[in-house]
Design a protein around this motif. Sequence first.
Motif, PDB file in Angstrom:
ATOM      1  N   MET A   1       0.825  -1.225   0.143  1.00 34.48           N
ATOM      2  CA  MET A   1       0.163   0.083   0.184  1.00 34.48           C
ATOM      3  C   MET A   1       0.983   1.349  -0.185  1.00 34.48           C
ATOM      4  N   LYS A   2       0.319   2.063  -0.547  1.00 33.47           N
ATOM      5  CA  LYS A   2       0.890   3.577  -0.637  1.00 33.47           C
ATOM      6  C   LYS A   2      -0.222   4.251   0.604  1.00 33.47           C
ATOM      7  N   VAL A   3       0.721   4.960   1.499  1.00 31.49           N
ATOM      8  CA  VAL A   3      -0.122   5.691   2.409  1.00 31.49           C
ATOM      9  C   VAL A   3       0.363   7.064   2.831  1.00 31.49           C
ATOM     10  N   LEU A   4      -0.687   8.078   2.742  1.00 32.91           N
ATOM     11  CA  LEU A   4      -0.250   9.446   3.028  1.00 32.91           C
ATOM     12  C   LEU A   4      -0.504   9.917   4.301  1.00 32.91           C
ATOM     13  N   VAL A   5       0.107  10.300   5.270  1.00 34.18           N
ATOM     14  CA  VAL A   5       0.006  10.826   6.500  1.00 34.18           C
ATOM     15  C   VAL A   5      -0.113  12.477   6.593  1.00 34.18           C
ATOM     16  N   ILE A   6      -1.164  13.108   7.150  1.00 33.62           N
ATOM     17  CA  ILE A   6      -1.105  14.544   6.966  1.00 33.62           C
ATOM     18  C   ILE A   6      -0.782  14.906   8.321  1.00 33.62           C
ATOM     19  N   GLY A   7       0.000  15.815   8.488  1.00 39.78           N
ATOM     20  CA  GLY A   7       0.620  16.627   9.578  1.00 39.78           C
ATOM     21  C   GLY A   7       2.244  16.486   9.796  1.00 39.78           C
ATOM     22  N   GLY A   8       2.793  17.325  10.847  1.00 34.67           N
ATOM     23  CA  GLY A   8       4.073  17.439  10.805  1.00 34.67           C
ATOM     24  C   GLY A   8       4.768  17.380  12.316  1.00 34.67           C
ATOM     25  N   GLY A   9       4.044  16.765  13.089  1.00 31.69           N
ATOM     26  CA  GLY A   9       4.517  16.791  14.629  1.00 31.69           C
ATOM     27  C   GLY A   9       4.761  15.495  15.392  1.00 31.69           C
ATOM     28  N   GLY A  10       5.001  15.568  16.482  1.00 31.75           N
ATOM     29  CA  GLY A  10       5.283  14.423  17.232  1.00 31.75           C
ATOM     30  C   GLY A  10       4.269  13.201  16.991  1.00 31.75           C
ATOM     31  N   ARG A  11       2.920  13.601  16.932  1.00 34.19           N
ATOM     32  CA  ARG A  11       1.891  12.451  16.632  1.00 34.19           C
ATOM     33  C   ARG A  11       2.160  11.883  15.617  1.00 34.19           C
ATOM     34  N   GLU A  12       2.333  12.736  14.364  1.00 25.83           N
ATOM     35  CA  GLU A  12       2.292  12.083  13.132  1.00 25.83           C
ATOM     36  C   GLU A  12       3.596  11.301  13.108  1.00 25.83           C
ATOM     37  N   HIS A  13       4.885  11.693  13.736  1.00 26.75           N
ATOM     38  CA  HIS A  13       5.974  10.801  13.574  1.00 26.75           C
ATOM     39  C   HIS A  13       5.517   9.234  14.172  1.00 26.75           C
ATOM     40  N   ALA A  14       5.040   9.372  15.378  1.00 25.77           N
ATOM     41  CA  ALA A  14       4.365   8.035  16.015  1.00 25.77           C
ATOM     42  C   ALA A  14       3.554   7.397  14.993  1.00 25.77           C
ATOM     43  N   ILE A  15       2.527   7.991  14.367  1.00 28.01           N
ATOM     44  CA  ILE A  15       1.586   7.255  13.462  1.00 28.01           C
ATOM     45  C   ILE A  15       2.707   6.494  12.238  1.00 28.01           C
ATOM     46  N   VAL A  16       3.524   7.734  11.665  1.00 29.54           N
ATOM     47  CA  VAL A  16       4.238   7.020  10.798  1.00 29.54           C
ATOM     48  C   VAL A  16       5.189   5.934  11.076  1.00 29.54           C
ATOM     49  N   HIS A  17       5.706   5.993  12.100  1.00 31.81           N
ATOM     50  CA  HIS A  17       6.486   4.930  13.001  1.00 31.81           C
ATOM     51  C   HIS A  17       5.969   3.660  12.798  1.00 31.81           C
ATOM     52  N   LYS A  18       4.698   3.844  13.484  1.00 33.07           N
ATOM     53  CA  LYS A  18       3.768   2.588  13.446  1.00 33.07           C
ATOM     54  C   LYS A  18       3.186   1.879  12.154  1.00 33.07           C
ATOM     55  N   LEU A  19       3.115   2.828  11.295  1.00 29.62           N
ATOM     56  CA  LEU A  19       2.601   2.284   9.884  1.00 29.62           C
ATOM     57  C   LEU A  19       3.854   1.634   9.168  1.00 29.62           C
ATOM     58  N   SER A  20       4.977   2.183   9.502  1.00 30.68           N
ATOM     59  CA  SER A  20       6.060   1.757   8.653  1.00 30.68           C
ATOM     60  C   SER A  20       6.442   0.290   9.125  1.00 30.68           C
ATOM     61  N   GLN A  21       5.920  -0.105  10.135  1.00 33.17           N
ATOM     62  CA  GLN A  21       6.242  -1.571  10.697  1.00 33.17           C
ATOM     63  C   GLN A  21       5.216  -2.696   9.974  1.00 33.17           C
TER      64      GLN A  21
END
Length: 419
Positions: A1-21
């Motif tokens: 899948m290709k995923v787009l996360v919207i935002g640029g803070g710590g919360r979004e980093h945590a979301i991106v980190h979890k999605l990357s797993q």
Amino acid sequence: MKVLVIGGGGREHAIVHKLSQSPKVDKIYCAPGNAGIGLLAECVDIKIGDIEKLKEFAIKNNIDLTVVGPEMPLVQGIVDEFEKAGLKIFGPNKNAAAIEGSKYFTKHLLSKYNIPTGRFKAFDKYQEAMKFLKETWYPVVMKADGLAQGKGVFIVKDFIEAKEALDLMMKKRIFGASGDIVIIEEMLFGKEASVFAFTDGENILPMVSAMDYKKVYEGDKGPNTGGMGSIAPNPYLEKETLKEVMESILKPVVKALQKEGIVYKGVLYAGLMLTKEGPKVLEFNARFGDPETQVVLPLLKTDLINIIEATIEGKLDKIQIEWEDKKAVCAVAVSNGYPGEYQTGFEITGLEKVKEAFVYHAGTVLKDGKITTSGGRVLAVTSIGDSYEEAREKVYREIKKISFKGMYYRKDIALVSQV
């Protein structure tokens, strides 16, 4: 899948980190992202409020799923726009996001359906609000109706402070149109708790509870901030209380929205006060909280993609969510002067030395090959352990390795006396 996360803070980093797993995810984009997110995803220079550009990007790049971090695009109706274009997106639609976008909408809803919250009055005329403030009991809580970046709440102990707050909101209009309606409500006493839940509009699956530290200085002193740290699970929220929150607050509010013709899909975040009479609602947010996400998601064992897809498809009853039986502690490093005026543009060093914690970036940017500060809250350092003490020791051991000019952090997150 290709995923787009919207935002640029710590919360979004945590979301991106979890999605990357997730084994289901091939590629992550993040708009606008930050220096830390850039190590896991391709950052895209589009502002979170530019819904049209975000939609065009998602179509052009064949994005399979968009995950919205911050509240502003949700309140503006990004979910409605994406869905109209046939795009899959995670978050509540505009009508549902009013639960965060309008405090009056929420208080009215809670009152109409007898969901536990503080008593309140709402005013759209200055003189009428003034008359009420002259006659009311103190302390009271005063809130701007609309979004105010977490700054639209005033706890006032007498009429003088109340008049100052009202003048700021309704006369000086420091929050613009968000202060057109002002809510005045009774002060609730007890311990605060945050409960996040996934909901598909029918089924509700609560996440691990969390507790955040709002005040800038140790011992919970000084002005409120966006959060100086957090721990999960919340030590004050016992299993019985969580059941009560589900039965008396979360389930009734999703049903109440249904009755109003609104299907709420996404993350529902209840800010609660655990009073002597039981849990009561302080506020609702329509998305993951920050910095609580930085301690909640690291404890999630189930693939986040599976949960998101089940939420969108209305199939949350078909999955079970598993959590680590551990404790997570997060301390936030901020710029000197935050939450007031502060300077940015300072190089951050020592990040590569951190071994026993994950560093979520909040206000960082990559400039000339160097990671530099670009916001008030700069980094969130999170560790996991079998006890709060173990996780806490790791966090403070690791955060000492990081340095930038004017760096400040609270040294009392997850102190034994508090947990």
